[in-house]
Design a protein around this motif. Structure first.
Motif, PDB file in Angstrom:
ATOM      1  N   PHE A  32     -24.083  13.587  -3.397  1.00 57.59           N
ATOM      2  CA  PHE A  32     -22.195  12.397  -3.383  1.00 57.59           C
ATOM      3  C   PHE A  32     -21.463  12.630  -2.032  1.00 57.59           C
ATOM      4  O   PHE A  32     -21.506  11.251  -1.953  1.00 57.59           O
ATOM      5  CB  PHE A  32     -21.558  13.343  -4.594  1.00 57.59           C
ATOM      6  CG  PHE A  32     -20.736  11.991  -5.295  1.00 57.59           C
ATOM      7  CD1 PHE A  32     -20.597  11.305  -5.925  1.00 57.59           C
ATOM      8  CD2 PHE A  32     -19.384  12.582  -4.403  1.00 57.59           C
ATOM      9  CE1 PHE A  32     -19.873  10.619  -6.074  1.00 57.59           C
ATOM     10  CE2 PHE A  32     -18.694  11.141  -4.559  1.00 57.59           C
ATOM     11  CZ  PHE A  32     -18.295  10.435  -5.808  1.00 57.59           C
ATOM     12  N   THR A  33     -21.153  13.240  -1.899  1.00 63.06           N
ATOM     13  CA  THR A  33     -21.026  13.412  -0.140  1.00 63.06           C
ATOM     14  C   THR A  33     -22.182  13.108   0.367  1.00 63.06           C
ATOM     15  O   THR A  33     -21.201  13.055   1.627  1.00 63.06           O
ATOM     16  CB  THR A  33     -20.050  15.196  -0.003  1.00 63.06           C
ATOM     17  OG1 THR A  33     -21.543  15.688  -0.509  1.00 63.06           O
ATOM     18  CG2 THR A  33     -19.468  15.766  -1.000  1.00 63.06           C
ATOM     19  N   ALA A  34     -23.032  13.109   0.134  1.00 64.00           N
ATOM     20  CA  ALA A  34     -24.170  12.630   1.785  1.00 64.00           C
ATOM     21  C   ALA A  34     -23.963  10.868   1.495  1.00 64.00           C
ATOM     22  O   ALA A  34     -24.367  10.355   2.848  1.00 64.00           O
ATOM     23  CB  ALA A  34     -25.445  13.282   1.221  1.00 64.00           C
ATOM     24  N   GLN A  35     -23.073  10.101   0.702  1.00 66.92           N
ATOM     25  CA  GLN A  35     -23.254   9.002   0.772  1.00 66.92           C
ATOM     26  C   GLN A  35     -22.232   9.131   2.202  1.00 66.92           C
ATOM     27  O   GLN A  35     -22.480   7.458   2.089  1.00 66.92           O
ATOM     28  CB  GLN A  35     -22.175   8.275  -0.461  1.00 66.92           C
ATOM     29  CG  GLN A  35     -23.686   8.166  -1.438  1.00 66.92           C
ATOM     30  CD  GLN A  35     -23.477   7.289  -2.416  1.00 66.92           C
ATOM     31  OE1 GLN A  35     -23.211   6.143  -3.523  1.00 66.92           O
ATOM     32  NE2 GLN A  35     -22.866   8.360  -3.782  1.00 66.92           N
ATOM     33  N   ALA A  36     -21.686  10.000   2.321  1.00 66.17           N
ATOM     34  CA  ALA A  36     -20.078   9.187   3.046  1.00 66.17           C
ATOM     35  C   ALA A  36     -20.797   9.622   4.453  1.00 66.17           C
ATOM     36  O   ALA A  36     -20.282   8.512   5.332  1.00 66.17           O
ATOM     37  CB  ALA A  36     -18.997  10.380   2.897  1.00 66.17           C
ATOM     38  N   ASP A  37     -21.941   9.478   4.928  1.00 70.08           N
ATOM     39  CA  ASP A  37     -22.927  10.180   6.272  1.00 70.08           C
ATOM     40  C   ASP A  37     -23.428   8.936   6.984  1.00 70.08           C
ATOM     41  O   ASP A  37     -23.904   9.179   7.741  1.00 70.08           O
ATOM     42  CB  ASP A  37     -23.706  11.359   6.205  1.00 70.08           C
ATOM     43  CG  ASP A  37     -23.139  12.325   5.860  1.00 70.08           C
ATOM     44  OD1 ASP A  37     -21.267  12.593   5.991  1.00 70.08           O
ATOM     45  OD2 ASP A  37     -23.325  13.745   5.248  1.00 70.08           O
ATOM     46  N   ASP A  38     -23.779   8.088   6.103  1.00 70.27           N
ATOM     47  CA  ASP A  38     -24.484   6.817   6.269  1.00 70.27           C
ATOM     48  C   ASP A  38     -23.831   5.370   5.852  1.00 70.27           C
ATOM     49  O   ASP A  38     -24.260   5.077   4.633  1.00 70.27           O
ATOM     50  CB  ASP A  38     -26.064   6.798   4.808  1.00 70.27           C
ATOM     51  CG  ASP A  38     -26.882   5.937   5.214  1.00 70.27           C
ATOM     52  OD1 ASP A  38     -26.953   4.909   5.957  1.00 70.27           O
ATOM     53  OD2 ASP A  38     -28.137   5.880   4.770  1.00 70.27           O
ATOM     54  N   ALA A  39     -23.619   4.785   6.269  1.00 68.04           N
ATOM     55  CA  ALA A  39     -23.180   3.730   6.207  1.00 68.04           C
ATOM     56  C   ALA A  39     -23.811   2.513   5.748  1.00 68.04           C
ATOM     57  O   ALA A  39     -22.973   1.425   4.906  1.00 68.04           O
ATOM     58  CB  ALA A  39     -23.208   2.612   7.856  1.00 68.04           C
ATOM     59  N   TRP A  40     -25.115   3.010   5.283  1.00 74.17           N
ATOM     60  CA  TRP A  40     -26.191   1.530   4.412  1.00 74.17           C
ATOM     61  C   TRP A  40     -26.204   2.138   2.801  1.00 74.17           C
ATOM     62  O   TRP A  40     -25.917   1.301   2.462  1.00 74.17           O
ATOM     63  CB  TRP A  40     -27.374   1.591   4.695  1.00 74.17           C
ATOM     64  CG  TRP A  40     -28.070   1.266   5.945  1.00 74.17           C
ATOM     65  CD1 TRP A  40     -27.465   1.235   7.156  1.00 74.17           C
ATOM     66  CD2 TRP A  40     -28.359  -0.476   6.408  1.00 74.17           C
ATOM     67  NE1 TRP A  40     -28.262   0.747   8.372  1.00 74.17           N
ATOM     68  CE2 TRP A  40     -28.136  -0.289   7.638  1.00 74.17           C
ATOM     69  CE3 TRP A  40     -28.105  -1.113   4.914  1.00 74.17           C
ATOM     70  CZ2 TRP A  40     -28.790  -1.888   8.132  1.00 74.17           C
ATOM     71  CZ3 TRP A  40     -28.920  -2.622   5.697  1.00 74.17           C
ATOM     72  CH2 TRP A  40     -28.958  -2.502   7.100  1.00 74.17           C
TER      73      TRP A  40
END
Length: 247
Positions: A32-40
């Protein structure tokens, strides 16, 4: 209907056995938190998160305009229905293709199932009337959430296979589905905006949890196999046998 289709897709890949790896908390929290690391990943979700309250504010106005003019889709749901199925089931089939296809298909099926199940749960709890005044549960739009989940599966599959971002073009037909649901007076704009957000976020979350990013723990993390090796060792005075164990 969409919930049943997603259930069939999921059972074809992941319901045969329950993986113990799915029960670990770290892949899910990291996913869930990994989504914040990728602008796409976070850019579409952020745009949709902003669109939801705006859509609520403009529901009546946009729906009145849709009653008079269906500028984009003509108000006919045939193409929208076909695109919804094509994006959902097509993305599952495409994910299954190539190396590690079974793992991708399992993640895709879980994403489609989670999207469909969450959508139906919200419909039952919120029980919002459709713009036509019918008692059918309207919020969120199931067609839109399923279409955007399928588009996200296409995007993540192509990105994983080729490193290309061209898969994100699949969000264009998903957007068509959402507009079609409004112009056909099947849903309020806010139903569509939230459905799109739901399908996108859930799919990225489940995909990240399954595959990680090389730093975070993943459900399908590759581990070295345990191996045994027996080798002779001969010197001038002795003949020995050595055993090597690696893991």
């Amino acid at each position: 209907m969409l919930g049943a289709l997603a259930l069939i897709c999921a059972c074809a890949t992941s319901c045969a056995s329950v993986r113990a790896s799915h029960l670990r908390a770290e892949p899910w929290s990291d996913g869930f938190t990994a989504q914040a690391d990728d602008a796409w990943q976070w850019s579409p979700s952020a745009a949709l998160a902003v669109a939801v309250p705006l859509a609520f504010a403009l529901d009546d106005e946009v729906e009145r305009a849709a009653e008079q003019h269906a500028y984009v889709t003509g108000g006919d749901t045939a193409w929208g229905d076909a695109l919804t199925l094509a994006l959902g089931l097509g993305s599952l089939g495409y994910a299954w293709y190539g190396e590690a296809g079974a793992q991708r298909a399992e993640a895709a099926a879980e994403a489609l199932l989670a999207t469909a199940a969450t959508t139906q749960l919200l419909k039952a709890v919120l029980a919002r009337d459709r713009p036509s005044g019918s008692s059918n549960n309207s919020f969120p739009s199931g067609h839109t959430s399923f279409a955007f989940a399928g588009a996200a599966v296409f995007a993540r599959t192509i990105e994983q296979q080729t490193g290309s971002r061209l898969g994100y073009l699949a969000f264009a037909p998903a957007l068509y589905v959402g507009i079609n649901r409004v112009e056909a007076e099947r849903h309020w704009p806010s139903d569509v905006a939230f459905g799109a957000l739901l399908g996108t976020v859930l799919t990225n979350w489940i995909w990240n949890a399954h595959f990680g990013d090389g730093e975070r723990e993943a459900i399908f993390a590759t581990k070295a196999r345990t191996t045994w090796r027996i080798e002779p060792c001969v010197d001038d005075e002795r003949c020995l046998v050595g055993v090597t164990w690696s893991w």
